[in-house]
Design a protein around this motif. Structure first.
Motif, short mmCIF file in Angstrom:
data_model
loop_
_atom_site.label_atom_id
_atom_site.label_comp_id
_atom_site.label_asym_id
_atom_site.label_seq_id
_atom_site.Cartn_x
_atom_site.Cartn_y
_atom_site.Cartn_z
N ILE A 104 -15.98 0.19 4.56
CA ILE A 104 -14.86 0.36 5.49
C ILE A 104 -15.40 0.88 6.82
O ILE A 104 -16.29 1.73 6.85
CB ILE A 104 -13.83 1.34 4.89
CG1 ILE A 104 -13.12 0.66 3.70
CG2 ILE A 104 -12.82 1.78 5.94
CD1 ILE A 104 -12.25 1.58 2.91
N ARG B 209 -6.70 3.31 -3.57
CA ARG B 209 -7.22 2.16 -2.82
C ARG B 209 -7.70 1.07 -3.78
O ARG B 209 -7.39 -0.10 -3.62
CB ARG B 209 -8.37 2.63 -1.92
CG ARG B 209 -8.88 1.54 -1.02
CD ARG B 209 -9.83 2.03 0.11
NE ARG B 209 -10.25 3.40 0.01
CZ ARG B 209 -9.94 4.34 0.90
NH1 ARG B 209 -9.22 4.07 1.96
NH2 ARG B 209 -10.39 5.57 0.74
N GLN B 210 -8.43 1.51 -4.80
CA GLN B 210 -8.94 0.54 -5.79
C GLN B 210 -7.78 -0.17 -6.49
O GLN B 210 -7.81 -1.39 -6.67
CB GLN B 210 -9.80 1.27 -6.82
CG GLN B 210 -10.43 0.34 -7.83
CD GLN B 210 -11.52 -0.53 -7.22
OE1 GLN B 210 -12.52 -0.02 -6.69
NE2 GLN B 210 -11.34 -1.85 -7.24
N THR C 168 -4.90 -1.99 6.42
CA THR C 168 -4.15 -1.60 5.24
C THR C 168 -5.02 -0.83 4.25
O THR C 168 -4.61 0.18 3.68
CB THR C 168 -3.56 -2.85 4.53
OG1 THR C 168 -2.81 -3.59 5.47
CG2 THR C 168 -2.69 -2.45 3.38
N VAL C 169 -6.23 -1.32 4.06
CA VAL C 169 -7.14 -0.66 3.13
C VAL C 169 -7.42 0.78 3.59
O VAL C 169 -7.61 1.69 2.78
CB VAL C 169 -8.44 -1.49 3.00
CG1 VAL C 169 -9.53 -0.70 2.31
CG2 VAL C 169 -8.16 -2.79 2.24
N PHE D 150 -5.06 4.34 2.81
CA PHE D 150 -5.17 5.34 1.73
C PHE D 150 -5.95 6.56 2.17
O PHE D 150 -6.09 7.50 1.40
CB PHE D 150 -5.79 4.68 0.50
CG PHE D 150 -4.93 3.57 -0.02
CD1 PHE D 150 -3.88 3.84 -0.88
CD2 PHE D 150 -5.13 2.25 0.38
CE1 PHE D 150 -3.06 2.82 -1.35
CE2 PHE D 150 -4.32 1.23 -0.07
CZ PHE D 150 -3.28 1.51 -0.94
N ALA E 282 0.83 -1.21 0.00
CA ALA E 282 0.00 0.00 0.00
C ALA E 282 0.87 1.25 0.00
O ALA E 282 0.56 2.25 -0.67
CB ALA E 282 -0.92 -0.02 1.22
N ASN F 87 0.94 4.48 -2.65
CA ASN F 87 0.89 5.87 -2.22
C ASN F 87 2.11 6.65 -2.68
O ASN F 87 2.02 7.85 -2.94
CB ASN F 87 0.83 5.95 -0.69
CG ASN F 87 -0.59 6.00 -0.17
OD1 ASN F 87 -1.46 6.57 -0.82
ND2 ASN F 87 -0.81 5.43 1.01
N ASN G 282 -7.29 9.34 -3.11
CA ASN G 282 -7.30 8.23 -2.15
C ASN G 282 -8.05 7.02 -2.69
O ASN G 282 -7.54 5.89 -2.64
CB ASN G 282 -7.97 8.67 -0.84
CG ASN G 282 -7.17 9.74 -0.11
OD1 ASN G 282 -6.04 10.05 -0.50
ND2 ASN G 282 -7.74 10.28 0.96
N ASP G 283 -9.24 7.27 -3.18
CA ASP G 283 -10.08 6.13 -3.60
C ASP G 283 -9.50 5.43 -4.82
O ASP G 283 -9.57 4.20 -4.93
CB ASP G 283 -11.51 6.61 -3.87
CG ASP G 283 -12.27 6.86 -2.58
OD1 ASP G 283 -11.93 6.22 -1.56
OD2 ASP G 283 -13.20 7.69 -2.57
N ASN H 290 -12.39 8.53 2.24
CA ASN H 290 -12.92 8.60 0.88
C ASN H 290 -12.71 10.00 0.32
O ASN H 290 -12.65 10.98 1.06
CB ASN H 290 -14.43 8.30 0.90
CG ASN H 290 -14.68 6.82 1.19
OD1 ASN H 290 -13.83 5.97 0.94
ND2 ASN H 290 -15.85 6.53 1.74
#
Lengths: 263, 306, 263, 306
Positions: B259, B222-223, B191-192, B195, B128, B132, B218-219, B198
């Protein structure tokens, strides 16, 4: 544990580097300044690297052959051959595995690496060609370890009053354990006779000169009673301190909980 | 102002801003905050992994882990140095950390309970982090961008090592495999959350985008992470603890579950499982080290060194 | 580890007493004054005695039956059900298994024994007759533990400036972990419904009154943010802190090195 | 003097001297030295055994060992109290210990390296202590004699527990048996030295005999110990590390080998394997406890307690 002085001698080297590497790695994330955290990590890595070569070599001479991990994780304490000094907690002589005293840690690195520079130099001429090759690599690393710790001994001794006091205290606590570097012993004698090693005793004068020189520059005092002290630690023949069992319990805990596992 | 115009022109042309260049105060402040937070995360991040060095189950794994944690220290050094080019000293940044004014990544407020966590952190957390950080290699501020280029190289190495630990565990005994699954269960959601909130609740993101500090939302990141990680979990034979996780043919992305942002806020707010421990451990190390730093300064002064 | 809430509940009690007993026994020979060395030894002995009864009882309900030692020495960490607070090092939250802070140690004993007095009182009426008998014995011991630690809380809080500061600091560090005493949970609910136990939550008011009373007398402050804190430790459902692995590695090292042995 | 005459008459009639009675300064000094040394030995002696409580291999053994070490603390308490009746405070005695002016039994300067040492200490060290201490129950100084009566009862209990540990090890796996033999090898000679120098080089013994403090000579006690212990070792199936050990039909005693008095002097002089560690551990405990003792005093003062 072993009847073979050649194996025994290699275990001394492999265990001494392993156990000091283990102790130094306890500092990880807890150093007095980030640069030192990294430096100690470096030194620990060098030592563990040396240990892997030495234990693998020792294990290859055993019947049946043993891997480095079998030797590191599945021996009982009496089978280990490291110098007692190296298993002492980072904090000094009192119990406390995870307490940390930087003066004690640096002073130990200093006394040990001054010895190892001399020893590796000599072992580079060993008739055991594999040991000679390891020594050639290790001596460079040990020189760096000695430089690092010597620099700090100077800063401590000639820094503040507090740092001087702490360094002197660490030195006084540690010096008695250095006799073990030089104590006469059948294993070393046989290896010396065979041209594989040299007796630690023959390094004593050079070591003392080196150490005394740095201590003098650091305005630290060599305790006069050192030469008369009758204290003899004996880790190199398998008799350790009370601290060692705790170190092993921690180091071996995971490997022993899963004896069948490959990691 | 003219300076402002030059600054914006440089951004528009994707030219790097350098330390000696004029920059808006808010840009400088945002960067110091972000870079120091990143540096602190590297340093605090040494603790959860450092926790397993003494118990690593083989000498090879011990050496690899030690080297990795050391790399993290090195990343901390580069990043503090990059932040210092903006006029804030390391001591000031550490003060901000210790007093709670500066943050570090919340992920390090979770404990490492088994050896498999060394695998999961490398695989997931470093994975992750790379998502980033890769865009930060194109960050508008030169010293930060250059530090990130070095860091990203090492991080992807760490991520492979983490995956390799997981692979060994998953090919190992049933106990090892269970250990790996348990670690995935514990680390997946934290971890998810790495990021960040939302996009619609991430107020600072837009300004950072405009400044060329942030490049991807961010989203979106994350995706991207989830899409990359799901097949890896399948390869390992592990199941991701999200019943809603499903390939969406239409979007060509994985759908995933809600989340738990209340947990995110809780940990961010200081009530995570290890917040107090991590910070007090760092503070203790710093305090215990005071006499060492003082000795070095006193010696340097006496001997005319720097 | 176990699907049976009755066993799970007994393990919570047996593990909590075992793990605190283990921590307290680390003080042996290191107390601040001889009388306290002896008092802590006494408390540790009581706790280990309670644990033996509880683990034996739990083990007798298992299929196949387990002995107290199988449960103490051969479970992995996720199988243990003690409150997280009790596994924390004697020194506080920072790493350091063998460092010792008497304020932290006493404050933990105080918070825990205040809870256990209430719990054992309630469990004396358990429909599990064996548990009820253990509770009847244990409540007397817990009252002594509470008196011992309360006396010291008073001395610390109302003693010197340093002792007050240390006690307040320990209290602040420990209180977040007390939420676990009261957090709702299916195991406790099922046991309460079956008349075997009661939910921890029902003891909260009485516990808080007791603890607040002593703290007030000790001029110590109850941190106002306690009620709002979202921190939840979870040792009682098997998710422990990073400290626990080290405690187990040490406690189980010898037994696991000789799995076939009878001692 | 008349007082001296009364004192000697009491000794002659085997009457106890009590705290309030007149006694020669040298008698008082000898007693304080001996009793405080004995008390210190109990306290220092908690360390080598305390070292194994956290690792005891069964809960039953853990509880027994904990209780035993606690008993030793209790013995320390009785003995400090007995010494205090002679006008020296516990604080003074501890000062003397920490500054090296007061001694403690050298046996506790050896390390406990395995669990079998818990057996060997109970069996051998406590066994030797009982030999030394039973005659002290008839010591001319009443408070000391009475403390020793209590202590001896518990010590013989400890000795049986130690023997029981050895028995379990000797009936156990080969590794356990080897552990037991190794412990005997390490503890045998230090234990034999516990009775002190040979009679002809034990200058203070004669005066102590005359004062009714010492009742039996070092060598006689040593012989008694060896005679009692050899058959126990045989029962265990262990061999005592002394090739010269042999039953002497004529003397009706065991002959035994030369004692290495240079080792005795070395350890006594401070160069034993754990001298520095033991003392510095005790001093650290005492120093770390300062604030606790101060708090108790401050509280007692405020609240009109003692």
């Amino acid at each position: 544990m072993t009847e073979n002085p050649h194996i025994d001698y290699l275990l001394r080297l492999g265990d001494s580097t392993l156990i000091l590497g283990q102790r130094l790695s306890e500092w990880c994330g807890h150093g007095p300044v980030l640069e030192e955290d990294i430096a100690l990590g470096n030194i620990a890595l060098d030592l563990i690297g040396q240990s892997r070569l030495l234990l693998s070599h020792a294990g290859s001479l055993m019947q049946p052959a043993q891997t480095e991990d079998q030797l590191a994780y599945f021996r009982e304490q009496f089978g280990f051959r490291n110098f007692t000094m190296l298993e002492l907690p980072n904090s000094g002589l009192e119990k406390g595995q995870q307490q940390r005293d930087y003066a004690f840690t640096i002073c130990r690195n200093f006394l040990f690496s001054a010895y190892m520079v001399l020893l590796w130099q000599a072992l580079a001429a060993s008739l055991d060609r594999q040991l000679a090759a390891i020594a050639e690599k290790a001596v460079k690393e040990a020189r760096y370890h000695l430089r690092h710790s010597s620099d700090w001994m100077l800063r401590f001794g000639d820094g503040t009053e507090e740092s001087h006091r702490r360094a002197q205290q660490a030195l006084n606590a540690l010096l008695p354990y250095t006799h073990e570097f030089f104590s006469a012993d059948a294993v070393e004698q046989q290896m010396a006779d065979a041209g594989i090693a040299i007796a630690g005793a023959s390094l004593r004068a050079a070591w003392e000169e080196q150490v005394r020189g740095t201590l003098q520059d650091a305005t630290l005092e060599w305790p006069p009673q050192w030469a008369d002290s009758q204290f003899r630690s004996s880790g190199k023949s398998g008799r350790h301190s009370e601290h060692f069992g705790f170190l092993l319990a921690e180091m071996q805990s995971l490997a022993r909980a899963h004896p069948e596992a490959i990691w | 102002s003219q300076q402002q115009a030059r600054f914006e022109a440089a951004l528009a042309k994707e030219q790097k801003i350098e330390a000696q260049d004029w920059m808006p105060d808010a840009y400088r402040k945002t960067l110091v905050r972000q870079i120091s937070q990143h540096a602190h995360s590297e340093i605090i991040g040494m603790l959860p992994e450092g926790n397993w060095i003494t118990r690593a189950p083989s000498l090879k794994r011990k050496a690899i882990l030690l080297a990795k944690v050391q790399d993290e220290g090195g990343h901390g050094l580069y990043l503090y140095a990059a932040a210092e080019t903006l006029g804030t000293s390391r001591e000031q940044m550490l003060d901000a950390l210790h007093s709670g004014r500066a943050k570090y990544s919340s992920i390090f407020n979770y404990p490492t309970l088994t050896w498999a966590d060394m695998g999961a952190i490398g695989w997931l957390v470093d994975g992750a982090a790379i998502m980033n950080q890769v865009p930060l290699c194109r960050c508008s501020y030169g010293p930060y961008a250059r530090a990130m280029i070095r860091i990203c190289k090492e991080e992807s190495f760490h991520q492979r090592q983490g995956f390799d630990i997981m692979l060994s565990l998953c090919k190992g005994t049933p106990a090892q495999k269970a250990m790996a699954q348990d670690a995935l269960n514990r680390w997946w959601w934290p971890t998810v959350m790495m990021f960040g909130p939302n996009d619609d609740s991430s107020p600072n993101s837009r300004q950072s985008m405009e400044w060329g500090i942030k490049r991807i939302s961010n989203d979106a990141l994350r995706q991207k992470f989830i899409d990359a990680t799901v097949p890896q979990a399948e390869l390992l034979g592990l199941s991701i603890p999200d019943p809603a996780l499903k390939w969406n043919e239409e979007r060509s992305h994985y759908d995933f579950g809600e989340i738990d942002w209340s947990e995110f806020m809780r940990v961010l707010g200081g009530d995570g499982p290890c917040n107090k421990e991590r910070l007090s451990t760092r503070m203790k190390a710093h305090e215990d080290g005071t006499w060492v730093r003082e000795a070095a300064m006193a010696y340097a002064k006496k001997h005319g060194g720097k």
